[in-house]
Design an enzyme around this catalytic site. Structure first.
Site, short mmCIF file in Angstrom:
data_model
loop_
_atom_site.label_atom_id
_atom_site.label_comp_id
_atom_site.label_asym_id
_atom_site.label_seq_id
_atom_site.Cartn_x
_atom_site.Cartn_y
_atom_site.Cartn_z
N SER A 243 10.48 17.20 -35.44
CA SER A 243 10.97 16.61 -36.68
C SER A 243 11.94 17.63 -37.28
CB SER A 243 9.79 16.37 -37.63
OG SER A 243 10.26 15.99 -38.90
N LYS B 198 13.44 13.61 -33.97
CA LYS B 198 13.36 12.80 -35.20
C LYS B 198 14.12 13.55 -36.28
CE LYS B 198 9.62 12.66 -38.61
NZ LYS B 198 8.14 12.54 -38.74
N LYS C 99 15.29 13.61 -40.43
CA LYS C 99 15.01 13.08 -41.76
C LYS C 99 16.28 12.42 -42.27
CE LYS C 99 10.77 14.61 -42.34
NZ LYS C 99 9.64 13.71 -42.64
N ASP D 254 13.22 9.39 -40.11
CA ASP D 254 12.11 9.30 -41.08
C ASP D 254 12.69 9.36 -42.48
OD1 ASP D 254 9.79 9.47 -42.55
OD2 ASP D 254 9.01 11.26 -41.54
N GLU E 113 10.93 5.52 -39.58
CA GLU E 113 9.62 5.82 -40.15
C GLU E 113 9.66 5.67 -41.68
OE1 GLU E 113 8.35 9.59 -38.61
OE2 GLU E 113 6.72 9.79 -40.07
N ASP F 192 3.97 5.69 -41.93
CA ASP F 192 3.33 7.00 -42.05
C ASP F 192 2.52 6.97 -43.36
OD1 ASP F 192 2.73 9.67 -42.68
OD2 ASP F 192 4.71 10.46 -42.24
N LYS G 27 -1.75 10.85 -39.03
CA LYS G 27 -1.95 12.24 -39.47
C LYS G 27 -3.40 12.33 -39.89
CE LYS G 27 2.75 13.06 -41.08
NZ LYS G 27 3.63 13.07 -42.25
N GLY H 28 2.86 15.41 -38.11
CA GLY H 28 2.59 16.79 -38.48
C GLY H 28 2.84 17.01 -39.96
O1 OSB Z 1 6.86 12.60 -43.08
O2 OSB Z 1 6.31 13.30 -41.17
C1 OSB Z 1 6.55 13.53 -42.35
C2 OSB Z 1 6.41 17.29 -43.00
C3 OSB Z 1 5.87 17.32 -44.26
C4 OSB Z 1 5.59 16.14 -44.89
C5 OSB Z 1 5.86 14.92 -44.26
C6 OSB Z 1 6.39 14.88 -42.99
C7 OSB Z 1 6.71 16.10 -42.36
C8 OSB Z 1 7.35 16.18 -41.05
C9 OSB Z 1 7.14 17.46 -40.29
O3 OSB Z 1 8.10 15.33 -40.62
C10 OSB Z 1 6.31 17.30 -39.09
C11 OSB Z 1 5.96 18.64 -38.50
O4 OSB Z 1 6.75 19.11 -37.69
O5 OSB Z 1 4.91 19.21 -38.85
MG MG Z 2 6.83 10.83 -41.87
#
Ligand code: OSB
Ligand code: MG
Length: 369
Positions: free
Chosen positions: A135, A161, A163, A188, A213, A238, A262, A290
């Site tokens: 991510s 992925k 953001k 995402d 996402e 999510d 998660k 994550g």
């Molecule tokens: O939306 O998946 C998410 C990190 C913090 C809060 C929300 C998200 C995320 C990530 C990071 O996308 C995922 C990771 O590499 O730990």
């Molecule tokens: Mg997410």
């Protein structure tokens, strides 16, 4: 195991590189760990609540307070033979899922040690290696993002992925696709859009994304189902999925075609297994999300990802992407094929580096039965 004591700790862990989502930028993680002590064993769990209540309503100060005041006292002095008994003992407290998960997962962690089996095996997993994606947060420039993607692809990661948010979306995806037409790519939004953005979100369809996402509100299924009806791209939920009931309701409504699990967001391993099962009933694949975890939470994510319906690469990546030094030994590493091999050792399979944990600890409290 009779729970004699529970330790709660806060660690200060600076990220190697800031992480930016549609709700803000994080430079340092305030990592919260819990340790359950009993029968000469120690089980570790991580509370993934954020520094601020932005991803969800949970945040570290609230999680600390509810654990110390309500949740830990419900476990202290109890004889618990399995992590699966913990949700019942904590059920009186509404929500606070990340706080509950930290404790429940610590009990599973100890249970695996007590039984002398790997945690992934105890959870019912069967994969010996798991597929990894990354991510990548919002960057200062498009060029910086493209460079990051290049680095991660060279390391072997199987899915990228990125953001997105209004102003950092279609142009960015177009540049990525122009350079890498064939990679597995997803995005995402962390709830950055509304249904008024429908024509704009439909532009995402041209990029052949594996999924988008959580485009809409964090508490919504109904409007996601309306959006899914008008998008070719699969929606993955999510934030909106907090339980197996949520998963069943969302999938019944057609609000998503993929679910991100998660373990913190759903309240612990028991509920994560139930969400996994609910998705499987609908023939919907899941993947492991994550929360910028330290090695404790990361090792638990690796274990969970071995279950059969984790059919897509997760956001479970190498320790060194986040930390100069992780608090587990060995650190989590990936193969050139973008996989993490699962150890055949009792428990989480990675030792906690207690010396380093102590060095990084800024606050600690132990509660006794
Ligand atoms: O939306 O998946 C998410 C990190 C913090 C809060 C929300 C998200 C995320 C990530 C990071 O996308 C995922 C990771 O590499 O730990
Ligand atoms: Mg997410």
């Amino acid at each position: 195991m009779k729970i004699d004591a529970i330790t709660v700790r806060e660690l200060n862990m600076p990220l190697v590189h800031f992480f930016e989502t549609s709700f803000g930028r994080t430079y340092t993680r305030r990592v919260m760990l819990v340790t359950v002590h009993g029968d000469g064993l120690e089980g570790w769990g991580e509370c993934v609540a954020g520094e601020q209540p932005y991803y969800s309503e949970e945040y570290i100060e609230g999680a600390w307070d509810v654990i110390v005041r309500y949740l830990a006292p419900s476990l202290l002095g109890q004889t618990i033979s399995s992590g699966s008994e913990v949700p019942g003992l904590l059920a009186k407290v509404r929500e606070h899922r990340m706080a509950k998960a930290a404790l429940e997962n610590a009990v599973w962690d100890a249970e695996a040690l007590e039984k002398g089996v790997p945690l992934w095996h105890l959870l019912g997993g069967n994969r010996r290696e798991i597929a990894c994606g990354v991510s990548i947060g919002i960057q200062d420039s498009h060029e910086q993002l493209l460079q990051k993607i290049e680095t991660e692809l060279a390391a072997g990661y199987q899915r990228i992925k990125v953001k997105v948010k209004p102003g950092w979306d279609v142009d960015v995806l177009a540049k990525i696709r122009a350079r890498w037409p064939g990679i597995l790519l997803s995005c995402d939004a962390n709830s950055a859009y509304t249904l008024d953005d429908l024509p704009h979100l439909q532009e995402f369809d041209q990029f052949n994304l594996l999924m988008i996402e959580q485009p809409l509100w964090s508490d919504d299924f109904y409007f996601h189902s309306e959006l899914q009806n008008q998008l070719q791209t699969a929606i993955c939920l999510d934030e909106a999925i907090r339980s197996a009931r949520d998963a069943a309701a969302a999938l019944e409504l057609g609000a998503a075609r993929i679910i991100n699990i998660k373990v913190g967001r759903v309240g612990g391993f028991s509920e994560a297994l139930a969400v996994h099962e609910a998705a499987e009933r609908f023939n919907v694949p899941v993947w492991c999300g994550g929360m910028l975890e330290s090695g404790v939470g990361r090792s638990h994510n690796v274990a969970l990802s071995t279950l059969s319906n984790f059919k897509l690469p997760g956001d479970v990546s190498a320790s060194k992407r986040y930390w100069k030094e992780d608090i587990i030994e060995p650190e989590v590493t990936i193969s050139p094929q973008g996989t993490i091999a699962v150890f055949n050792k009792p428990g989480r399979g990675y030792e906690v580096r207690k010396g380093l944990v102590n060095e990084l600890t800024v606050r600690e409290e132990t509660l006794h039965s």
